[in-house]
Design a protein around this motif. Structure first.
Motif, PDB file in Angstrom:
ATOM      1  N   ARG A  63      36.937  73.335   2.108  1.00 44.13           N
ATOM      2  CA  ARG A  63      35.751  72.823   2.786  1.00 44.13           C
ATOM      3  C   ARG A  63      34.565  73.706   2.386  1.00 44.13           C
ATOM      4  N   GLY A  64      33.465  73.082   2.013  1.00 42.91           N
ATOM      5  CA  GLY A  64      32.266  73.814   1.609  1.00 42.91           C
ATOM      6  C   GLY A  64      32.258  74.276   0.166  1.00 42.91           C
ATOM      7  N   TYR A  77      31.537  79.339   4.713  1.00 37.05           N
ATOM      8  CA  TYR A  77      32.665  78.631   4.105  1.00 37.05           C
ATOM      9  C   TYR A  77      33.530  79.584   3.275  1.00 37.05           C
ATOM     10  N   PHE A 126      31.214  78.617  -3.118  1.00 36.28           N
ATOM     11  CA  PHE A 126      30.932  77.991  -1.828  1.00 36.28           C
ATOM     12  C   PHE A 126      29.451  77.776  -1.610  1.00 36.28           C
TER      13      PHE A 126
END
Length: 158
Positions: free
Chosen positions: A52-53, A70, A65
Motif C-alpha cells: 500500500r502506498g 507508507y 513509497f
C-alpha cells in the motif's frame, strides 16, 4: 491473508498515522532509504503485487513509497511477519533474514542500541518502535522524526 492488511487494530492505528501533518524536519539526503521514503529499504513484493502506498521499485528491488508513513507501514508489517509467520525472536534472526550484507555490524549495532544479546529472545512486537528507530538509522544514516514512530509505540503497548 495478505500481509498488507492482516491486523485490524494495527491497521486502524497505522491508518490514523497517515494523517499526521508533515513538518520541516523531513529526512533529507541521497541515501537509498531517503530517496525511496523507505526507512528500512524493504524490498518490493513478489508477483507484481505492491505494498500500500508503493509508487515504484528502484534498481535494487527496493519499494519506493509515496510517503514516509507508507514506508514505515511496510517495514512494520515485514517485522511483524518475521515474528508471527517465521517465528523469529532474536536480533540475529531478524538481521539474518532481512539484510543481504553488513550483517555482523548490523547485528552488533542493534544489539547495542536495544541492550540485548544478538541471540537473546525478545518480543519483536514489543520492541517494534525501537527496531524501527534503530534499523531506519542504520539504513538511512539519520534519525527519523518521532512522529513516524509514535503509532508503533502505541501498537507495542496494546
Amino acid at each position: 491473508a495478505d500481509i498488507r492488511d492482516t491486523y485490524t487494530k494495527e491497521t486502524d492505528i497505522i491508518q490514523a498515522s497517515l494523517v499526521v501533518p508533515a513538518s520541516n524536519d523531513e529526512p533529507t539526503g541521497n541515501a537509498i532509504a531517503i530517496r525511496n521514503k523507505n526507512p528500512l529499504n524493504v524490498k518490493s513484493l513478489s508477483g507484481g503485487q505492491k505494498w500500500r502506498g508503493q509508487v515504484g521499485t528502484d534498481e535494487f528491488g527496493h519499494a519506493i513509497f509515496r510517503s514516509w508513513e507508507y514506508g514505515f507501514r511496510a517495514a512494520s508489517l515485514t517485522l511483524r511477519s518475521y515474528a508471527r509467520k517465521h517465528k523469529i525472536d532474536t536480533i540475529q534472526g531478524v538481521v539474518n533474514r532481512f539484510a543481504e550484507g553488513n550483517r555482523k555490524p548490523y547485528i552488533a549495532y542493534l544489539s547495542k542500541k536495544l541492550g540485548v544479546r544478538p541471540d537473546q529472545e525478545i518480543d519483536l512486537i514489543e520492541y517494534m518502535p525501537k527496531l524501527l528507530k534503530h534499523m531506519s538509522r542504520f539504513e538511512s544514516g539519520q534519525d527519523m522524526p518521532d512522529r513516524y514512530l509514535a503509532p508503533y509505540d502505541i501498537l507495542a503497548k496494546l
